[in-house]
Design a protein around this motif. Structure first.
Motif, short mmCIF file in Angstrom:
data_model
loop_
_atom_site.label_atom_id
_atom_site.label_comp_id
_atom_site.label_asym_id
_atom_site.label_seq_id
_atom_site.Cartn_x
_atom_site.Cartn_y
_atom_site.Cartn_z
N GLY A 151 41.68 38.94 33.16
CA GLY A 151 40.54 38.07 32.94
C GLY A 151 39.18 38.73 33.01
O GLY A 151 38.15 38.04 32.99
N SER A 182 43.52 34.77 36.29
CA SER A 182 43.03 34.29 34.99
C SER A 182 43.80 33.14 34.39
O SER A 182 43.52 32.73 33.26
CB SER A 182 42.93 35.43 33.96
N CYS A 204 39.42 34.42 37.35
CA CYS A 204 39.46 35.74 36.70
C CYS A 204 39.33 36.82 37.77
O CYS A 204 38.80 36.58 38.86
CB CYS A 204 38.33 35.86 35.67
#
Length: 255
Positions: free
Chosen positions: A36, A205, A229
């Motif tokens: 992410g 993520s 993330c």
């Protein structure tokens, strides 16, 4: 159950997330898919490489958090064999991150008795990337604390095929008898040998897949996913993952 106490500047402060941790049930090996970075940056109107830079800085934070509670091995999925498909500019930037990370952090890693290792294929990596990693490995090879293992240019299917090929060669050479082959022997043909299999896998993520990461080794690992993330994944979130791990019953197929 023994709670953990975290140290800050010489003072003790029991963090909310660490209070319930059982010191007798800490996962020996935690593996992390650090996903992410690019999406985190794009949501903020930044280039994807800015996310990778923030993600790099987060590696040390989580390493220290793992070290604080007695994790023995922390494997970070840094670059997969499939990541070469990304834009050249992004790949080139990722290959240069070790040149920034290790010189900046190596003294603190050494002071905390952290040992650096790498799991993956070095052949395809740029010379400057390899040199930076090898220097860190050499500088920390006598440390016997937490192993910080970077999975770099790593892919599990390639790893298993390579292991099978070498096993067949050894069998053809008479070094191995087919009836001797078992799980323990096959594990010794994998890149992760002699590390233990991960007890816990963390993926950030919001993606709910393993993405060709340690397919053999994760057979009985606990899986923990978060929508966060990687750059926004903090020490508190890491401890929450450990708490969830400790709430689960690991039966390995039994009752």
């Amino acid at each position: 159950m023994k709670p953990f106490v975290k140290w800050f500047g010489g003072k003790t402060e029991t963090t909310e997330a660490a209070q319930g941790l059982d010191s007798d049930n800490i996962p020996s090996h935690v593996a992390v898919i650090m996903d992410g970075n690019g999406r985190w940056a794009q949501k903020r109107g930044l280039p994807r490489i800015a996310g990778h830079h923030s993600g790099m800085k987060n590696v040390k934070k989580i390493t220290m958090a793992a070290n604080d509670i007695g994790v023995r091995v922390l494997t970070m999925y840094a670059f997969s064999t499939e990541n070469w498909k990304r834009p050249k500019e992004e790949v080139d930037y990722l290959m240069k991150l070790p040149l920034e990370f290790f010189p900046k952090e190596i003294e603190e890693l050494i002071a905390n008795n952290v040992q650096i290792r790498m799991t993956g294929w070095p052949q395809d990596l740029p010379d400057y990337t390899l040199k930076s990693i090898q220097d860190a490995i050499d500088q920390t090879k006598h440390n016997d604390g937490l192993i910080l293992n970077f999975a770099l240019n790593y892919g599990s299917r390639k790893e298993m095929l390579s292991g099978v090929q070498q096993l067949v060669r050894d069998a053809q050479a008479g070094k191995v008898k087919p009836e001797e082959i078992d799980e323990a022997m096959f594990s010794r043909y994998l890149l992760t040998d002699p590390l233990p299999d991960p007890d816990l896998l963390i993926r950030t993520s919001g993606e709910l897949r393993i993405s060709n990461f340690m397919l053999w080794q994760l057979a009985y690992s606990e899986l923990w996913f978060t929508d966060l993330c990687w750059p926004e994944f903090t020490e508190r979130h890491f401890y929450e993952a450990i708490q969830e791990y400790q709430r689960r019953a690991r039966r390995y197929g039994g009752l």
